[in-house]
Design an enzyme around this catalytic site. Structure first.
Site, short mmCIF file in Angstrom:
data_model
loop_
_atom_site.label_atom_id
_atom_site.label_comp_id
_atom_site.label_asym_id
_atom_site.label_seq_id
_atom_site.Cartn_x
_atom_site.Cartn_y
_atom_site.Cartn_z
N LYS A 172 0.84 -1.20 0.00
CA LYS A 172 0.00 0.00 0.00
C LYS A 172 0.88 1.26 0.00
O LYS A 172 0.60 2.23 -0.70
CB LYS A 172 -0.94 -0.02 1.22
CG LYS A 172 -2.00 -1.10 1.10
CD LYS A 172 -2.75 -1.39 2.39
CE LYS A 172 -3.65 -2.61 2.17
NZ LYS A 172 -4.37 -3.05 3.37
N GLN A 178 -5.08 -2.06 9.85
CA GLN A 178 -4.76 -3.31 9.16
C GLN A 178 -5.12 -4.50 10.06
O GLN A 178 -4.68 -4.56 11.21
CB GLN A 178 -3.26 -3.32 8.81
CG GLN A 178 -2.82 -4.49 7.97
CD GLN A 178 -3.29 -4.41 6.53
OE1 GLN A 178 -3.33 -3.34 5.92
NE2 GLN A 178 -3.69 -5.54 5.97
N ASP A 186 -11.57 1.95 3.70
CA ASP A 186 -11.73 0.50 3.55
C ASP A 186 -13.22 0.13 3.43
O ASP A 186 -13.55 -1.01 3.10
CB ASP A 186 -11.14 -0.24 4.77
CG ASP A 186 -9.84 -0.98 4.44
OD1 ASP A 186 -9.58 -1.19 3.24
OD2 ASP A 186 -9.12 -1.35 5.39
#
Ligand code: NAD
Length: 289
Positions: free
Chosen positions: A51, A95, A118
């Site tokens: 990322k 995460q 997300d």
């Protein structure tokens, strides 16, 4: 057989996003993505590095906040709040997986909905069900983008989704319904998986079980989307599909690696850019076309 090449598609999208970020910088807006990790899960670190690389490639700011294993729920939420309140931060992700003593759902729901790039916050999940999503989970969004890029219209298809997680199975099933597919969702308690998969025009498999889906599960000419990422003992990355076994039977397939994974990262970039655009009251068509 057509290979649905996520690496190539994501490269094309990276060029589009790079131009968008350049245009945004001209109006003094630099999108910024913040990624929070807790502990030292090696697979998570690989994903975060991907990322970071992509964020830097498109020219956006990136900050990786690493919290120790012993971080409490309160400390994690205080960190999220700090970036919720930071006007320079466009998007925030935590995460997963988190260490067992922490609640992933509380972390997901702590992120400000306008920074939830997300798309996991229950508010954004609700908008997805209503067909009004602003931020979608990146993996399902990437799958649909890849199918569209290959002119595959799922309308009317019998689609089978294997897996019902909140981040992949459930949202892709909902999005496929919005795209007019007829959707069956299978999971670990499904009685006869083959009964469903053998009649499917499109299968999305997201279970995390190396090579489970072989040619005996599918009909001739199916489209196979392999979301699974599994590391074998020899270090090789493979999907949930036995690629060699099915490749002569499918109409189209995503490889692992190089299929769904790069698309997921690309969609994260897109949603971070979109978040920055919305937070500054700009028009997304001007920047992303
Ligand atoms: P998860 O563990 O949350 O969910 C797995 C799902 O699979 C569950 O709903 C379970 O019911 C179902 N399942 C398990 N065994 C099954 C079986 N034998 N038959 C039918 N269903 C079964 O996992 P997840 O977070 O959805 O991830 C799934 C896989 O996708 C993992 O390998 C993960 O690493 C990968 N993944 C890849 C990406 C990407 O960008 N490519 C993104 C997210 C997850």
């Amino acid at each position: 057989m057509e290979i649905l090449d996520g690496r190539q598609r994501s490269q094309e999208l990276t060029e589009l996003y790079t131009q968008a970020v350049e245009k945004l910088k001209k109006v003094s807006v630099t999108p910024k993505l913040v990624v929070i990790t807790v502990g030292e899960d090696p697979a998570s670190f690989v994903y975060v590095r991907q990322k970071k690389r992509r964020a830097e490639a498109v020219g956006m700011d990136f900050e990786w906040v690493t919290l120790g294993d012993e971080t409490s729920q309160e400390e994690l939420e205080a960190t999220i709040d700090k970036f919720n309140d930071d006007s320079k931060t466009s998007g925030i992700i935590v995460q997963f997986p988190l260490p067992n003593h922490l609640s992933e759902s509380r972390a997901m729901d702590r992120i400000a909905i306008e920074k939830d790039v997300d798309g996991f916050h229950y508010y954004n999940a609700g908008l997805l069900v209503a067909g009004k999503a602003e931020f979608k989970p990146c993996t399902p969004k990437g799958i649909l983008n890849l199918l569209e890029a290959h002119d595959i219209d799922v309308a009317g298809m019998d689609a089978v989704v294997i897996g019902r997680s909140q981040i992949v199975g459930m949202p892709i099933a909902i999005d496929l319904i919005h795209h007019n597919a007829t959707v069956t969702v299978c999971h670990s308690r499904t009685k006869d998986l083959k009964f469903h998969t053998q009649r499917a025009d499109l299968i999305v498999v997201a279970i995390g079980n190396a090579h489970m889906l072989d040619a005996s599960y599918i009909k001739e000419g199916t489209i196979l989307i392999d979301v699974g990422i599994n590391r074998l003992d020899d270090g090789k990355l493979v999907g949930d599909v036995d690629y060699e076994d099915v490749k002569d039977k499918v109409k189209a397939i995503t490889p692992v690696p190089g299929g769904v994974g790069p698309m997921t990262v690309a969609m994260l970039m897109e949603q971070t850019i979109l978040a920055a655009i919305r937070q500054h009251g700009l028009d997304s068509r001007e920047f992303l076309g």
